[in-house]
Design an enzyme around this catalytic site. Structure first.
Site, PDB file in Angstrom:
ATOM      1  N   LEU A 159       7.344   0.286   2.570  1.00 19.92           N
ATOM      2  CA  LEU A 159       7.057   0.920   3.938  1.00 19.92           C
ATOM      3  C   LEU A 159       5.594  -0.065   4.362  1.00 19.92           C
ATOM      4  O   LEU A 159       5.630   0.162   6.153  1.00 19.92           O
ATOM      5  CB  LEU A 159       6.742   2.648   3.658  1.00 19.92           C
ATOM      6  CG  LEU A 159       7.687   3.245   2.585  1.00 19.92           C
ATOM      7  CD1 LEU A 159       7.748   4.838   3.013  1.00 19.92           C
ATOM      8  CD2 LEU A 159       9.374   2.952   3.705  1.00 19.92           C
ATOM      9  N   SER A 160       4.396  -0.169   4.183  1.00 22.53           N
ATOM     10  CA  SER A 160       3.294  -0.646   4.549  1.00 22.53           C
ATOM     11  C   SER A 160       2.520  -1.468   3.833  1.00 22.53           C
ATOM     12  O   SER A 160       2.911  -1.516   2.577  1.00 22.53           O
ATOM     13  CB  SER A 160       2.359   0.999   5.484  1.00 22.53           C
ATOM     14  OG  SER A 160       1.476   0.647   5.350  1.00 22.53           O
ATOM     15  N   SER A 161       1.555  -2.563   3.918  1.00 19.97           N
ATOM     16  CA  SER A 161       1.499  -2.971   2.840  1.00 19.97           C
ATOM     17  C   SER A 161      -0.267  -3.438   4.400  1.00 19.97           C
ATOM     18  O   SER A 161      -0.638  -3.191   5.210  1.00 19.97           O
ATOM     19  CB  SER A 161       1.854  -4.683   3.560  1.00 19.97           C
ATOM     20  OG  SER A 161       2.000  -5.493   3.925  1.00 19.97           O
ATOM     21  N   THR A 181       0.933  -0.832  -0.472  1.00 22.01           N
ATOM     22  CA  THR A 181      -0.297   0.039   0.253  1.00 22.01           C
ATOM     23  C   THR A 181       0.451   1.341  -0.156  1.00 22.01           C
ATOM     24  O   THR A 181       0.432   2.371  -0.399  1.00 22.01           O
ATOM     25  CB  THR A 181      -1.086  -0.054   1.084  1.00 22.01           C
ATOM     26  OG1 THR A 181       0.091   0.058   2.458  1.00 22.01           O
ATOM     27  CG2 THR A 181      -1.762  -1.360   0.746  1.00 22.01           C
TER      28      THR A 181
END
Length: 329
Positions: free
Chosen positions: A97-99, A89
């Site tokens: 960095l983010s998921s 994401t």
């Protein structure tokens, strides 16, 4: 009229896709220990938490988003939001960095958390907000606190949660430090990888509580016996998470082994042993142990935290196979 018809069509696609995802998770056996989580996954719309995401394609990533001008692209985004896969994401210079984690793995971890009605839960790693929404549905939003280091991530998680109708406390800060102002918690769950168990988590979790966290390439479920003592085994499932960022040192995975038999080089279970014993055993030593003990599965391994000591072990925390872990820092 066309806009309303499109919205109705999208909702129908989402409902069908969400139902198929829930059935797929159920078929995997992930809900077997607590069927209450099946209701949560059926109720919480994942697509609201991933208004855009990236999928791997040859040469890089392809972005999918819900406001794409092409209706076919919008439908690919919507259906893809309900695939049983992790979704990237947030990227920065090619770094993840983010998921949003794989839903069946999320279900496995939530079942392992074993919350009771009214339990207070701290989530480390807000991500998209989807996991906090599932916790809020099951336990009540007033009992859920989620934290992430990046203010952009926490702000988007709040927006996603608001859009879905959930309002847990979302905090921006270092997850390794927990959220002491709202402690104590009955349960702590992390959705990011780390090299040691932060002592702040033990201090903020009630005796008799439980911590479920990624570790090495697995997931540990630890029972908390006091502010300085927790112990438990790994779940059977492999797990690969974005590392925790902040004061904790990032978890490092060992390089793929060379010079060993092919079945070891290609075995996820052997690489798990290497990750768990990094800095303690050389690859050849780990291979000899792995062979001698019959290629042990993840459930035979565990973690113990006691005072300033922290160690991994095989079969018995006081047995012959124990490996000290790095000092917290």
């Amino acid at each position: 009229m066309a806009v309303h018809a499109r919205a109705r069509g999208s909702q129908e696609v989402a409902d069908v896709a969400r139902g198929a995802l829930v059935r797929e998770i159920a078929a995997s056996g992930a809900f077997a220990g607590d069927r209450g989580w099946r209701e949560a996954f059926a109720a919480v719309p994942r697509h609201l938490f991933v208004p855009s995401y990236y999928v791997g394609v040859p040469g890089g990533y392809e972005r999918r988003w819900g406001e794409h001008p092409d209706p076919h692209a919008r439908e690919r985004w919507l259906r893809g939001a309900y695939d049983d896969t992790p979704l990237a994401t947030r990227l920065r210079d090619g770094e993840l960095l983010s998921s949003s984690s794989q839903p069946s793995l999320m279900a496995t971890m939530l079942v392992a958390l074993r919350p009771a009605d009214g339990d207070r839960v701290l989530e480390i790693g807000a991500g998209s907000g989807y996991n906090a929404a599932l916790l809020s549905y099951r336990l009540g939003e007033e009992n859920v606190v989620t934290i992430d280091l990046d203010p952009d991530i926490t702000e988007s998680a709040r927006r996603h949660l608001d859009a879905a109708g959930y309002h847990p406390l979302v905090v921006t800060g270092d997850g390794a430090r927990g959220v002491p102002g709202h402690a104590p918690y009955d349960r702590i769950i992390a959705t990011c990888g780390l090299p040691v168990i932060p002592r702040a988590w033990l201090a903020q979790c009630r005796p008799g509580g439980r911590i479920v966290t990624p570790f090495a390439t697995g997931v540990a479920a630890l029972d908390v016996h006091g502010a300085g003592h927790a112990e438990g085994r790994f779940l059977a499932t492999p797990a690969y998470f974005v590392p925790l960022r902040g004061t904790a040192r990032p978890a490092a995975l060992p390089p793929r082994p060379t010079g060993l038999p092919r079945r070891a080089r290609e075995s996820d279970l052997f690489r798990f042993l290497l990750a768990l014993t990094r800095g303690t055993l050389e690859a050849e030593e780990a291979y000899a142990l792995w062979e001698r003990e019959g290629m042990p599965t993840r459930e035979r391994y565990g973690l113990t935290v006691r005072g300033e000591r922290e160690w991994a072990w095989l079969d018995d925390p006081e047995g012959p196979y124990v490996w000290p872990l790095p000092e917290p820092g």
